[in-house]
Design a protein around this motif. Structure first.
Motif, PDB file in Angstrom:
ATOM      1  N   ASP A 154      23.375  41.892  44.173  1.00 61.02           N
ATOM      2  CA  ASP A 154      24.374  42.371  45.117  1.00 61.02           C
ATOM      3  C   ASP A 154      24.242  41.550  46.411  1.00 61.02           C
ATOM      4  OD1 ASP A 154      26.568  43.720  46.061  1.00 61.02           O
ATOM      5  OD2 ASP A 154      25.656  45.705  45.989  1.00 61.02           O
ATOM      6  N   THR A 155      25.332  41.460  47.155  1.00 68.28           N
ATOM      7  CA  THR A 155      25.379  40.625  48.350  1.00 68.28           C
ATOM      8  C   THR A 155      26.202  41.313  49.428  1.00 68.28           C
ATOM      9  OG1 THR A 155      27.467  39.453  47.896  1.00 68.28           O
ATOM     10  CG2 THR A 155      25.483  38.602  46.809  1.00 68.28           C
ATOM     11  N   VAL A 157      29.527  41.391  51.861  1.00 67.98           N
ATOM     12  CA  VAL A 157      30.908  40.964  51.640  1.00 67.98           C
ATOM     13  C   VAL A 157      31.104  39.662  52.418  1.00 67.98           C
ATOM     14  CG1 VAL A 157      33.336  41.568  51.872  1.00 67.98           C
ATOM     15  CG2 VAL A 157      31.657  43.346  51.388  1.00 67.98           C
ATOM     16  N   THR A 158      31.410  38.602  51.709  1.00 71.20           N
ATOM     17  CA  THR A 158      31.483  37.283  52.345  1.00 71.20           C
ATOM     18  C   THR A 158      32.896  36.715  52.354  1.00 71.20           C
ATOM     19  OG1 THR A 158      30.917  36.234  50.231  1.00 71.20           O
ATOM     20  CG2 THR A 158      29.099  36.714  51.737  1.00 71.20           C
ATOM     21  N   SER A 163      30.722  30.765  50.821  1.00 71.96           N
ATOM     22  CA  SER A 163      29.919  31.394  49.781  1.00 71.96           C
ATOM     23  C   SER A 163      28.432  31.138  50.027  1.00 71.96           C
ATOM     24  CB  SER A 163      30.308  30.847  48.405  1.00 71.96           C
ATOM     25  OG  SER A 163      31.664  31.136  48.118  1.00 71.96           O
ATOM     26  N   CYS A 201      28.937  46.382  51.227  1.00 76.30           N
ATOM     27  CA  CYS A 201      28.355  45.340  50.383  1.00 76.30           C
ATOM     28  C   CYS A 201      29.410  44.911  49.366  1.00 76.30           C
ATOM     29  CB  CYS A 201      27.098  45.847  49.671  1.00 76.30           C
ATOM     30  SG  CYS A 201      27.398  47.241  48.557  1.00 76.30           S
ATOM     31  N   ARG A 202      29.107  43.861  48.646  1.00 81.11           N
ATOM     32  CA  ARG A 202      30.070  43.342  47.675  1.00 81.11           C
ATOM     33  C   ARG A 202      30.388  44.366  46.593  1.00 81.11           C
ATOM     34  NH1 ARG A 202      29.998  37.387  44.831  1.00 81.11           N
ATOM     35  NH2 ARG A 202      31.418  37.828  43.104  1.00 81.11           N
ATOM     36  N   GLU A 206      34.056  45.746  45.649  1.00 78.48           N
ATOM     37  CA  GLU A 206      34.651  45.576  44.320  1.00 78.48           C
ATOM     38  C   GLU A 206      35.048  46.927  43.723  1.00 78.48           C
ATOM     39  OE1 GLU A 206      32.089  43.246  41.838  1.00 78.48           O
ATOM     40  OE2 GLU A 206      32.500  41.390  42.936  1.00 78.48           O
TER      41      GLU A 206
END
Length: 351
Positions: A154-155, A157-158, A163, A201-202, A206
Motif C-alpha cells: 500500500d502507498t 495517494v500519489t 510515481s 492511502c491508495r 481505490e
C-alpha cells in the motif's frame, strides 16, 4: 551423511543458551552486536541450514548473509487486529528460511516531519526495505533515494505526484466492492453510501473509486452527503483528529440514511456502527453495513460484519517473492501487483 546442524548445536559450541542463539539468527530480542556477530559467524562456519539456503539462492551481496536483514518501516501500529499481522508472520518466517533477520522500525511523527531515518537503521546490513502504513509522500520519496530494494505494501495517494520509484503490492480493492454492490442492488437496494477518508492511502482511494464506479455501472444514484470521505482535524501539526465526532456530525445531518453503507475498512465500520446506534439507526434492520479487511473483530461485532477478505498469507509470500526477484534483478521495471480479495457476507447485511 553429516547430521543436520541445529540451533542447539551452535549454542553448545559457543557455550550460550539456545534462546540467545535463536534471537541472533531470527533477529528478535536485544543482543550485544558482538554477541550477535559471533553467533552468525559460527552458524555460517557450521553450515547451519538457513545460511546454506541463502547462499544457494544467491541473495544479498554475492550470497554473503553476514549481518544481512530485511527491514520493515511503518508509521502505524500493526497489532493483531490489523490485516498485516498474518502477512508479517509469513514474511518473517520466509526471511528466516533464507538466513536473513527481519527488523521492524516504527517511524515516529518527528522522524516523519524531519524526514529522518530511524537512528538504529543500518543501510549496510539491509538487503531490502518493506513499507506498511507509510503514507507520507515525501518520506516515501526519501526511502526511494536510499537505493535499496524497496517494496511498498500500500502507498500514499500519489495522483498529484510522480510515481514512486519502487515496487508496490496491494490487495484487490475493487472487485469485492463491485460484487457487493451488484449483489445488494439485486436484492432491491437503491441507495448506497461510502465511509472512509478517500485520500488516506491508495487502498482507500481505490475502494472509494470502486464504489463510485459500481454505482455508475449498475445505474445507481451517487449522493455527496452519503459519501463521508473526510475527517475532523483537531491538531494538524500533531496529526490528531476526532473521527467519531466527524461521523456523528455527518450522520446527524442526514435527512434520510442510505439503505447500504460501505466502509473503507473494518475499523471504520466499527466506529460507524457505534455512531449509528447512538443515532437510533439499526444494522441491518435500517441500514446494511459492509467493511473491508475481514479482520478478527468482524466476527465478534454484533451483528457480525460483512467484509471483504484480504488474503494476508498470500500477500506475505508474494511480498517476499517480489523482494527477492528485485534483489536478483535490480534493473527490472518497477511493478505493481494485486492479490485477490473475496467478499464474505454476514449478519450486518442480513445474511
Amino acid at each position: 551423511m553429516a547430521s543436520r546442524i541445529t540451533i542447539q548445536d551452535i549454542a553448545d559450541s559457543l557455550g550460550l543458551s539456545r534462546n540467545t542463539v535463536s534471537k541472533a539468527i531470527n533477529n528478535t530480542g536485544s543482543l550485544a552486536p558482538a554477541t550477535r556477530d559471533a553467533i552468525l559467524k559460527k552458524a555460517r562456519e557450521m553450515g547451519y541450514k538457513l545460511f546454506s539456503y541463502a547462499d544457494s539462492a544467491n541473495l544479498g551481496q554475492g550470497g554473503n548473509t553476514q549481518g544481512g536483514e530485511f527491514v520493515l518501516f511503518t508509521a502505524g501500529i500493526l497489532d493483531s487486529l490489523h490485516f498485516s499481522a498474518k502477512m508479517l508472520d509469513v514474511m518473517q518466517e520466509e526471511a528466516a528460511k533464507m538466513g536473513y533477520g527481519f527488523t521492524i522500525f516504527r517511524v515516529t511523527q518527528r522522524e516523519l516531519a524531519e524526514k529522518k531515518l530511524p537512528a538504529n537503521f543500518d543501510s549496510a546490513r539491509t538487503r531490502g526495505i518493506f513499507c506498511v502504513e507509510m503514507f507520507d509522500v515525501d518520506y516515501c520519496r526519501l526511502l526511494c533515494e536510499t537505493g535499496l530494494p524497496l517494496l511498498f505494501i500500500d502507498t500514499p495517494v500519489t495522483l498529484a505526484h510522480d510515481s514512486l520509484k519502487a515496487d508496490i503490492l496491494l490487495m484487490d480493492n475493487r472487485n469485492g466492492i463491485y460484487e457487493f454492490v451488484k449483489k445488494t442492488a439485486q436484492r432491491g437496494k437503491k441507495t448506497f453510501g461510502f465511509v472512509g477518508e478517500s485520500m488516506h492511502c491508495r487502498s482507500f482511494f481505490e475502494r472509494y473509486d470502486a464504489f463510485r464506479g459500481a454505482l455508475t455501472l449498475f445505474d445507481l444514484e451517487y449522493r455527496k452527503e452519503w459519501a463521508l470521505t473526510g475527517n475532523k482535524i483537531i491538531d494538524e501539526n500533531e496529526g490528531r483528529s476526532d473521527y467519531h465526532a466527524y461521523l456523528t456530525e455527518c450522520v446527524k445531518a442526514w435527512e434520510n440514511a442510505p439503505e447500504v453503507l460501505i466502509c473503507a475498512n473494518d475499523f471504520i465500520a466499527t466506529d460507524l456502527l457505534m455512531v449509528l446506534r447512538e443515532q437510533g439507526i439499526k444494522v441491518p434492520e435500517d441500514v446494511l453495513l459492509c467493511g473491508f479487511d475481514d479482520s478478527p473483530q468482524a466476527l465478534i461485532l454484533s451483528p457480525a460484519l460483512t467484509s471483504i477478505h484480504i488474503n494476508a498469507h498470500d500477500m506475505g509470500l508474494f511480498a517476499m517473492t517480489m523482494m527477492t526477484s528485485r534483489i536478483e534483478n535490480p534493473k527490472l521495471a518497477y511493478r505493481t501487483a494485486y492479490v485477490e480479495s473475496t467478499l464474505v457476507c454476514r449478519a450486518s447485511t442480513g445474511e
